[in-house]
Design a protein around this motif. Structure first.
Motif, mmCIF file in Angstrom:
data_model
loop_
_atom_site.group_PDB
_atom_site.id
_atom_site.type_symbol
_atom_site.label_atom_id
_atom_site.label_comp_id
_atom_site.label_asym_id
_atom_site.label_seq_id
_atom_site.Cartn_x
_atom_site.Cartn_y
_atom_site.Cartn_z
ATOM 1 N N PHE A 1 -1.361 19.936 8.673
ATOM 2 C CA PHE A 1 -2.137 19.390 9.779
ATOM 3 C C PHE A 1 -1.485 19.796 11.087
ATOM 4 O O PHE A 1 -0.299 20.142 11.130
ATOM 5 C CB PHE A 1 -2.281 17.868 9.683
ATOM 6 N N GLN A 2 -2.282 19.779 12.153
ATOM 7 C CA GLN A 2 -1.799 20.188 13.473
ATOM 8 C C GLN A 2 -2.140 19.120 14.507
ATOM 9 O O GLN A 2 -3.148 18.426 14.392
ATOM 10 C CB GLN A 2 -2.450 21.501 13.924
ATOM 11 N N LYS A 3 -1.304 19.028 15.523
ATOM 12 C CA LYS A 3 -1.562 18.105 16.616
ATOM 13 C C LYS A 3 -2.703 18.616 17.484
ATOM 14 O O LYS A 3 -2.837 19.805 17.732
ATOM 15 C CB LYS A 3 -0.319 17.956 17.492
ATOM 16 N N GLY A 4 -3.506 17.671 17.951
ATOM 17 C CA GLY A 4 -4.528 17.977 18.938
ATOM 18 C C GLY A 4 -4.007 17.692 20.332
ATOM 19 O O GLY A 4 -2.803 17.700 20.576
ATOM 20 N N ASP A 5 -4.930 17.408 21.238
ATOM 21 C CA ASP A 5 -4.553 17.229 22.636
ATOM 22 C C ASP A 5 -3.845 15.907 22.925
ATOM 23 O O ASP A 5 -3.122 15.788 23.916
ATOM 24 C CB ASP A 5 -5.813 17.325 23.521
ATOM 25 N N ILE A 6 -4.071 14.884 22.077
ATOM 26 C CA ILE A 6 -3.518 13.558 22.387
ATOM 27 C C ILE A 6 -2.845 12.955 21.156
ATOM 28 O O ILE A 6 -3.095 11.814 20.787
ATOM 29 C CB ILE A 6 -4.615 12.614 22.924
ATOM 30 N N ALA A 7 -1.936 13.682 20.510
ATOM 31 C CA ALA A 7 -1.326 13.254 19.248
ATOM 32 C C ALA A 7 -0.252 12.180 19.418
ATOM 33 O O ALA A 7 0.111 11.508 18.438
ATOM 34 C CB ALA A 7 -0.750 14.458 18.534
ATOM 35 N N GLU A 8 0.290 12.009 20.605
ATOM 36 C CA GLU A 8 1.402 11.077 20.782
ATOM 37 C C GLU A 8 1.012 9.657 20.403
ATOM 38 O O GLU A 8 0.010 9.124 20.864
ATOM 39 C CB GLU A 8 1.891 11.106 22.238
ATOM 40 N N GLY A 9 1.835 9.038 19.534
ATOM 41 C CA GLY A 9 1.574 7.677 19.105
ATOM 42 C C GLY A 9 0.699 7.577 17.863
ATOM 43 O O GLY A 9 0.358 6.477 17.428
ATOM 44 N N TYR A 10 0.327 8.716 17.299
ATOM 45 C CA TYR A 10 -0.498 8.761 16.089
ATOM 46 C C TYR A 10 0.203 9.575 15.008
ATOM 47 O O TYR A 10 1.022 10.434 15.319
ATOM 48 C CB TYR A 10 -1.851 9.422 16.368
ATOM 49 N N SER A 11 -0.126 9.291 13.740
ATOM 50 C CA SER A 11 0.339 10.134 12.649
ATOM 51 C C SER A 11 -0.762 10.234 11.604
ATOM 52 O O SER A 11 -1.631 9.378 11.520
ATOM 53 C CB SER A 11 1.632 9.572 12.019
ATOM 54 N N VAL A 12 -0.712 11.324 10.816
ATOM 55 C CA VAL A 12 -1.722 11.553 9.786
ATOM 56 C C VAL A 12 -1.056 12.078 8.529
ATOM 57 O O VAL A 12 0.112 12.470 8.533
ATOM 58 C CB VAL A 12 -2.791 12.583 10.232
ATOM 59 N N SER A 13 -1.824 12.092 7.442
ATOM 60 C CA SER A 13 -1.401 12.744 6.209
ATOM 61 C C SER A 13 -2.641 13.379 5.590
ATOM 62 O O SER A 13 -3.759 12.957 5.842
ATOM 63 C CB SER A 13 -0.765 11.752 5.245
ATOM 64 N N ARG A 14 -2.430 14.416 4.758
ATOM 65 C CA ARG A 14 -3.548 15.057 4.063
ATOM 66 C C ARG A 14 -3.051 15.416 2.663
ATOM 67 O O ARG A 14 -2.766 16.557 2.342
ATOM 68 C CB ARG A 14 -4.001 16.308 4.819
ATOM 69 N N GLU A 15 -2.988 14.390 1.821
ATOM 70 C CA GLU A 15 -2.509 14.584 0.448
ATOM 71 C C GLU A 15 -3.637 14.993 -0.494
ATOM 72 O O GLU A 15 -3.385 15.564 -1.558
ATOM 73 C CB GLU A 15 -1.837 13.304 -0.028
ATOM 74 N N LYS A 16 -4.863 14.669 -0.119
ATOM 75 C CA LYS A 16 -6.026 15.036 -0.927
ATOM 76 C C LYS A 16 -7.065 15.680 -0.029
ATOM 77 O O LYS A 16 -7.172 15.339 1.154
ATOM 78 C CB LYS A 16 -6.644 13.795 -1.581
ATOM 79 N N LYS A 17 -7.871 16.561 -0.580
ATOM 80 C CA LYS A 17 -8.893 17.250 0.203
ATOM 81 C C LYS A 17 -9.887 16.256 0.797
ATOM 82 O O LYS A 17 -10.396 16.436 1.899
ATOM 83 C CB LYS A 17 -9.631 18.231 -0.705
ATOM 84 N N GLU A 18 -10.159 15.171 0.050
ATOM 85 C CA GLU A 18 -11.209 14.238 0.451
ATOM 86 C C GLU A 18 -10.760 13.223 1.500
ATOM 87 O O GLU A 18 -11.589 12.533 2.080
ATOM 88 C CB GLU A 18 -11.692 13.454 -0.774
ATOM 89 N N SER A 19 -9.464 13.091 1.746
ATOM 90 C CA SER A 19 -8.964 11.967 2.512
ATOM 91 C C SER A 19 -8.049 12.402 3.649
ATOM 92 O O SER A 19 -7.189 13.285 3.472
ATOM 93 C CB SER A 19 -8.201 11.030 1.565
ATOM 94 N N PHE A 20 -8.209 11.760 4.815
ATOM 95 C CA PHE A 20 -7.404 12.132 5.984
ATOM 96 C C PHE A 20 -7.153 10.862 6.797
ATOM 97 O O PHE A 20 -7.741 10.656 7.856
ATOM 98 C CB PHE A 20 -8.155 13.182 6.812
#
Lengths: 109, 112
Positions: free
Chosen positions: B55-74
């Protein structure tokens, strides 16, 4: 990020009138999308444009991809009350889409 | 029915708490996105993912986090470091990064 100028900001029209709105940018985009969003809901894709000069219709909606690739236009013919909502444009550059600030459309019966 | 689901529709949290927003899609899309929408503004990109485990940061990523362990879920986590978390959050997906995006119904987060 890239700046998209969408105009007009808002429109109040009589039912049956035609509507025109546009998006412009100083940057070139490879794809233009038009969405409609109703309050509290996610945007719904209306039209996708992939080629400069392309003119595409979806019912009463017609959109064009500008020849310079820096602008796009959306027209709605014979507006009806259910056309009410906010219309967004989005332009694609690289791996991102950049969104306009929206045109709020009110249709007066 | 194919589509994108986000849950919950409304979420309330106290300041200082982390909160995770769910996004699931069954469209077999490779790319997924998170946007933030504030009143009178266009959508701003928080994070995007073009493939599982990346995954990559967008314009306002500060203070957020993500994961992409499965194709269906983000899933998106709004951390306590996000200074102004109250907003409408939208998840989207597409076949590829340059292809048309489809949006979920959104989650309205209110932090007090």
């Amino acid at each position: 990020g890239q700046q998209l100028n969408q105009s007009p900001q808002s429109m109040f029209i009589q039912e049956g009138e035609d509507v025109s709105m546009n998006c412009t940018s100083s940057s070139i985009f490879n794809t233009w999308l038009w969405y409609k969003q109703e309050p509290g809901e996610g945007p719904v894709l209306l039209i996708a444009l992939y080629k400069a000069g392309e003119l595409t219709s979806n019912g009463r909606l017609t959109a064009q991809f500008g020849i310079t690739r820096k602008d796009s236009f959306l027209n709605i013919s014979a507006s009806i009350p259910s056309d009410v909502g906010i219309y967004f444009c989005a332009g694609q550059s690289g791996n991102q889409f950049y969104f306009g600030t929206g045109t709020s459309l009110t249709v007066i019966p | 029915d194919g589509g994108i689901t986000q849950s919950p529709k409304y979420l309330f949290r106290k300041e200082g708490q982390n909160v995770t927003l769910s996004c699931e899609q069954n469209l077999n899309h490779d790319a997924m996105y998170w946007y933030r929408q504030d009143p009178g503004q266009g959508l701003r990109l928080i994070y995007y993912s073009q493939i599982v485990n990346d995954f990559q940061k967008g314009d306002i990523a500060e203070g957020y986090s993500v994961s992409r362990e499965k194709k269906e879920s983000f899933p998106l986590t709004v951390t306590s470091a996000q200074k102004n978390p109250t907003a409408f959050y939208l998840c989207a997906s597409s076949f590829t990064a340059t292809y048309e995006q489809y949006f979920g119904p959104g989650t309205r987060l209110t932090v007090t």
